[in-house]
Scaffold this motif. Sequence first.
Motif, short mmCIF file in Angstrom:
data_model
loop_
_atom_site.label_atom_id
_atom_site.label_comp_id
_atom_site.label_asym_id
_atom_site.label_seq_id
_atom_site.Cartn_x
_atom_site.Cartn_y
_atom_site.Cartn_z
N MET A 194 0.87 -1.17 0.00
CA MET A 194 0.00 0.00 0.00
C MET A 194 0.90 1.22 0.00
O MET A 194 1.77 1.36 0.86
N LEU A 195 0.71 2.07 -0.97
CA LEU A 195 1.53 3.28 -1.10
C LEU A 195 0.61 4.49 -1.11
O LEU A 195 -0.29 4.58 -1.95
N VAL A 196 0.85 5.38 -0.17
CA VAL A 196 0.09 6.63 -0.10
C VAL A 196 1.06 7.76 -0.35
O VAL A 196 2.09 7.86 0.32
N ASP A 197 0.73 8.55 -1.35
CA ASP A 197 1.58 9.70 -1.68
C ASP A 197 0.66 10.86 -1.99
O ASP A 197 -0.04 10.83 -3.01
N GLY A 198 0.63 11.85 -1.11
CA GLY A 198 -0.31 12.95 -1.30
C GLY A 198 -1.74 12.43 -1.30
O GLY A 198 -2.16 11.75 -0.36
N ASP A 199 -2.47 12.69 -2.36
CA ASP A 199 -3.87 12.27 -2.46
C ASP A 199 -4.02 10.91 -3.14
O ASP A 199 -5.12 10.42 -3.33
N ASN A 200 -2.92 10.29 -3.50
CA ASN A 200 -2.97 9.02 -4.24
C ASN A 200 -2.74 7.83 -3.32
O ASN A 200 -1.84 7.84 -2.49
N LEU A 201 -3.56 6.81 -3.53
CA LEU A 201 -3.40 5.54 -2.82
C LEU A 201 -3.32 4.43 -3.85
O LEU A 201 -4.24 4.26 -4.66
N ASP A 202 -2.21 3.70 -3.84
CA ASP A 202 -2.05 2.53 -4.71
C ASP A 202 -1.95 1.30 -3.83
O ASP A 202 -1.19 1.28 -2.86
N ILE A 203 -2.72 0.28 -4.21
CA ILE A 203 -2.68 -0.99 -3.48
C ILE A 203 -2.35 -2.09 -4.48
O ILE A 203 -3.04 -2.24 -5.49
N GLU A 204 -1.27 -2.82 -4.19
CA GLU A 204 -0.89 -3.97 -5.01
C GLU A 204 -1.21 -5.23 -4.22
O GLU A 204 -0.69 -5.43 -3.12
N ARG A 205 -2.05 -6.05 -4.81
CA ARG A 205 -2.45 -7.31 -4.16
C ARG A 205 -2.38 -8.39 -5.23
O ARG A 205 -3.14 -8.36 -6.19
N GLY A 206 -1.44 -9.31 -5.07
CA GLY A 206 -1.24 -10.31 -6.12
C GLY A 206 -0.78 -9.62 -7.39
O GLY A 206 0.12 -8.80 -7.37
N LYS A 207 -1.46 -9.92 -8.49
CA LYS A 207 -1.08 -9.31 -9.76
C LYS A 207 -1.93 -8.09 -10.08
O LYS A 207 -1.82 -7.51 -11.14
N LYS A 208 -2.79 -7.71 -9.13
CA LYS A 208 -3.68 -6.57 -9.37
C LYS A 208 -3.18 -5.32 -8.63
O LYS A 208 -2.66 -5.40 -7.53
N THR A 209 -3.40 -4.19 -9.28
CA THR A 209 -3.07 -2.90 -8.67
C THR A 209 -4.31 -2.03 -8.71
O THR A 209 -5.00 -1.95 -9.74
N TYR A 210 -4.63 -1.46 -7.58
CA TYR A 210 -5.79 -0.57 -7.47
C TYR A 210 -5.26 0.83 -7.20
O TYR A 210 -4.37 1.02 -6.37
N HIS A 211 -5.84 1.79 -7.90
CA HIS A 211 -5.45 3.18 -7.71
C HIS A 211 -6.67 3.99 -7.26
O HIS A 211 -7.71 3.93 -7.91
N LEU A 212 -6.53 4.69 -6.16
CA LEU A 212 -7.64 5.49 -5.62
C LEU A 212 -7.17 6.92 -5.37
O LEU A 212 -6.00 7.14 -5.06
N GLN A 213 -8.09 7.83 -5.47
CA GLN A 213 -7.85 9.20 -5.03
C GLN A 213 -8.47 9.33 -3.64
O GLN A 213 -9.68 9.09 -3.47
N LEU A 214 -7.67 9.67 -2.64
CA LEU A 214 -8.20 9.75 -1.28
C LEU A 214 -9.33 10.76 -1.17
O LEU A 214 -10.23 10.59 -0.34
N SER A 215 -9.31 11.80 -1.98
CA SER A 215 -10.38 12.80 -1.92
C SER A 215 -11.74 12.20 -2.28
O SER A 215 -12.77 12.76 -1.90
N ASP A 216 -11.75 11.05 -2.97
CA ASP A 216 -13.01 10.38 -3.30
C ASP A 216 -13.51 9.52 -2.14
O ASP A 216 -14.64 9.02 -2.18
N TYR A 217 -12.67 9.29 -1.12
CA TYR A 217 -13.01 8.43 0.02
C TYR A 217 -12.65 9.16 1.32
O TYR A 217 -11.62 8.88 1.93
N PRO A 218 -13.49 10.11 1.73
CA PRO A 218 -13.12 10.97 2.87
C PRO A 218 -12.86 10.21 4.17
O PRO A 218 -11.97 10.60 4.94
N GLU A 219 -13.58 9.13 4.43
CA GLU A 219 -13.34 8.38 5.67
C GLU A 219 -11.98 7.68 5.63
O GLU A 219 -11.24 7.69 6.61
N LEU A 220 -11.65 7.11 4.48
CA LEU A 220 -10.35 6.47 4.33
C LEU A 220 -9.23 7.51 4.43
O LEU A 220 -8.21 7.28 5.09
N ALA A 221 -9.44 8.66 3.81
CA ALA A 221 -8.46 9.74 3.87
C ALA A 221 -8.25 10.19 5.32
O ALA A 221 -7.11 10.40 5.75
N ALA A 222 -9.33 10.32 6.06
CA ALA A 222 -9.23 10.75 7.45
C ALA A 222 -8.47 9.73 8.29
O ALA A 222 -7.66 10.09 9.16
#
Length: 192
Positions: free
Chosen positions: A83-111
Amino acid sequence: MMLFNRLLSIIPLLLCSSLSQAASWDIDQLMHNLALTRSGHATFVEKKTLALLDQPVTSSGELLYAAPDHLEKRTIKPKVENMLVDGDNLDIERGKKTYHLQLSDYPELAAFIDSIRGTLAGDRKALERTYQLSLEGNAANWTLQLIPNNARMQQVISRIRIMGAGDEVRSIDIAQTDGDSSHMQIEKVATP
């Protein structure tokens, strides 16, 4: 005898100094000390207790931090996950999949993530946007408690307790409103 008298004269000064340091210990002092650490590397062991499972789930790996807002959690056991958090970006690598999220889209997760990043950065203002802070202990053994102060976070998190010594975070306890909880024990990796 002269040496003994000199030692006696120093003791009140030492006591005053210790009392002065104890009296000045507060959240601002803790935040100042934490802000002095610009980067860090640590190992962790995390135990999550979930209502859906009969037994706690334990994971371990390493954490990397670089001020003010770069945080990596590399889980090694039981399964590799990054799990990599850099600024507003969250990248999660699980197995061969990578998920990219903008923390501003998920206020509870960002908090939630900001509770850790804000503490590591010593950013009191960032923490107080979402949490009411209280501090117990002293510089050598402190506990910072974060209680959500907005309704959305109060529906998810009951409290976050961050324990440490000096400028090091040693553990993080999270209690959720649904009864789930986690305890992460953190050990700083010495830099050569």
